[in-house]
Design a protein around this motif. Structure first.
Motif: not given
Length: 383
Positions: A265-287
């Motif tokens: 179920l959808v809870n909230e939307l954020a149209m910008r970089p988001h706290n749940s994506g901070h892991w991508t700085q070091d954990g993804a090929i492209t943050s």
């Protein structure tokens, strides 16, 4: 050769990290910040100090910017419309951003496109809340201010009719939602460009403490692959239907039906970089930050795949530690692979002042390393 100038409204840590992602590309940033002490204002060279709620300030700031994007969703909608009418390129634009600014508008649009949501409706007074509770099976219910809430602010867990009065004292519209008996919270992060290219990151588990994100695990442990695919497809569809340009975070509940089947179920939307994506700085090929920059400039998007089997992000919340900088010695010596990201903020209890990322092949080990580092930097762990 002239490189584009990206205007960023808002001087928080998201702007700081987005600016960092643009540096290797030679992208110039111009920042509209509330104060010189704001997180991004400390590191961006071209800073305008001003009020994002003032249209003249926004118009003056927009001069010399090739595109404007946002660190937050709080710029008044009518100002966004006025800038758009002036010919300013806004990404995302007002037609998309309104769904992140107004939860009532968001819920109505999500229902139109068939996105799964908790039962909800706008309520007018405590008696209306009681009537809504009866419609969804009784108290407790969740009340949210339609505009302005974040990190647990503007959200009430209401157990009785008597508790329903507080949200109405702010004088703004209130959204009532059924309390979802969810298993855990998930987040699906996607990025979409103006020409329609889109990428999806692995779905993550987001663990909250007192309404604030504490830990993010990528990918979400034990998540059924079919459900993970549904979450990614849903986020991509929402981004397309709402016309989002840039990064979109779709916060989700993972719930269990009466027949034992898992659903989202959808809870909230954020149209910008988001706290749940901070892991991508070091954990993804492209943050998420690099892909947001690429998207708002309509550059080809980067690979969102993870670099390691597991990545864990833990927020560093302000505590009573007397020497946070001195704590680096312990954390870095204990874990040479640890990645520390601090925001330059004054340390206040409960305030997000940074985060740490760890990664590896063993989830228990990666979790322990992240939690230890975040706890030591906060002062809740001392050895």
């Amino acid at each position: 050769m002239t490189f584009p100038v990206v205007g960023m409204v808002g001087g928080g840590q998201l702007a700081r990290m987005t600016h960092e992602a643009g540096i290797p590309l030679g992208i110039s940033f111009k920042l509209l910040s509330d104060t010189p002490q704001d997180s991004a204002a400390q590191v961006v060279s071209d800073v305008v100090i001003g009020d994002y709620r003032d249209l003249d300030t926004l118009r003056e700031f927009a001069r010399g910017c090739d595109v404007i994007t946002f660190d937050h969703e709080h710029v008044p909608f009518e100002h966004l419309r006025a800038l758009e009418a002036d010919g300013v390129v806004l990404r995302p634009g007002p037609d998309a951003l309104v769904h992140a600014q107004n939860k009532g508008v968001m819920r109505a649009r999500l229902m139109e496109i068939g996105a799964p949501c908790p039962r909800h409706r706008i309520v007018t007074d405590p008696a209306d809340v009681t009537a809504f509770a009866e419609e969804v099976g009784g108290f407790p219910v969740i009340l949210k201010t339609v505009q302005g809430g974040y990190d647990g602010k503007g959200v009430w867990f209401v157990r009785t009719p008597e508790e329903a009065a507080d949200p109405f004292r702010a004088g703004v519209a209130v959204l009532a939602e059924e309390k979802v008996d969810f298993v855990r919270e998930l987040a699906a992060n996607v990025v979409r460009s103006p020409h329609g290219q889109a990428v999806a990151y692995p779905v993550v588990e987001s663990r909250q403490v007192d309404g604030v994100c504490d830990t993010v695990i990528a990918p979400a442990p034990g998540l059924d692959s079919e459900l993970a695919g549904q979450a990614q497809e849903l986020a991509l569809r929402i981004a397309g239907e709402l016309g989002v340009i840039g990064h979109l975070a779709v916060e989700l509940f993972e719930a269990v039906d009466a027949d034992g089947r898992r659903r989202i179920l959808v809870n909230e939307l954020a149209m910008r970089p988001h706290n749940s994506g901070h892991w991508t700085q070091d954990g993804a090929i492209t943050s998420q930050f690099a892909n947001h920059v690429r998207a708002v400039l309509d550059l080809p998007l980067g690979d969102p795949r993870p670099r390691a089997t597991w990545t864990v992000m833990c927020n560093v919340l302000g505590g009573d530690y007397p020497d946070m900088y001195g704590a680096y010695l312990h954390c870095m010596a204990r874990d040479p692979q640890l990645k520390i990201h601090m925001y330059g903020k004054d340390v206040k209890p409960g305030r997000k002042v940074g985060h740490v990322n760890t990664y590896g092949e063993d989830l228990d080990d990666v979790l322990e390393r992240a939690r230890h580092a975040a706890g030591y930097l906060r002062g809740t762990i001392t050895e």
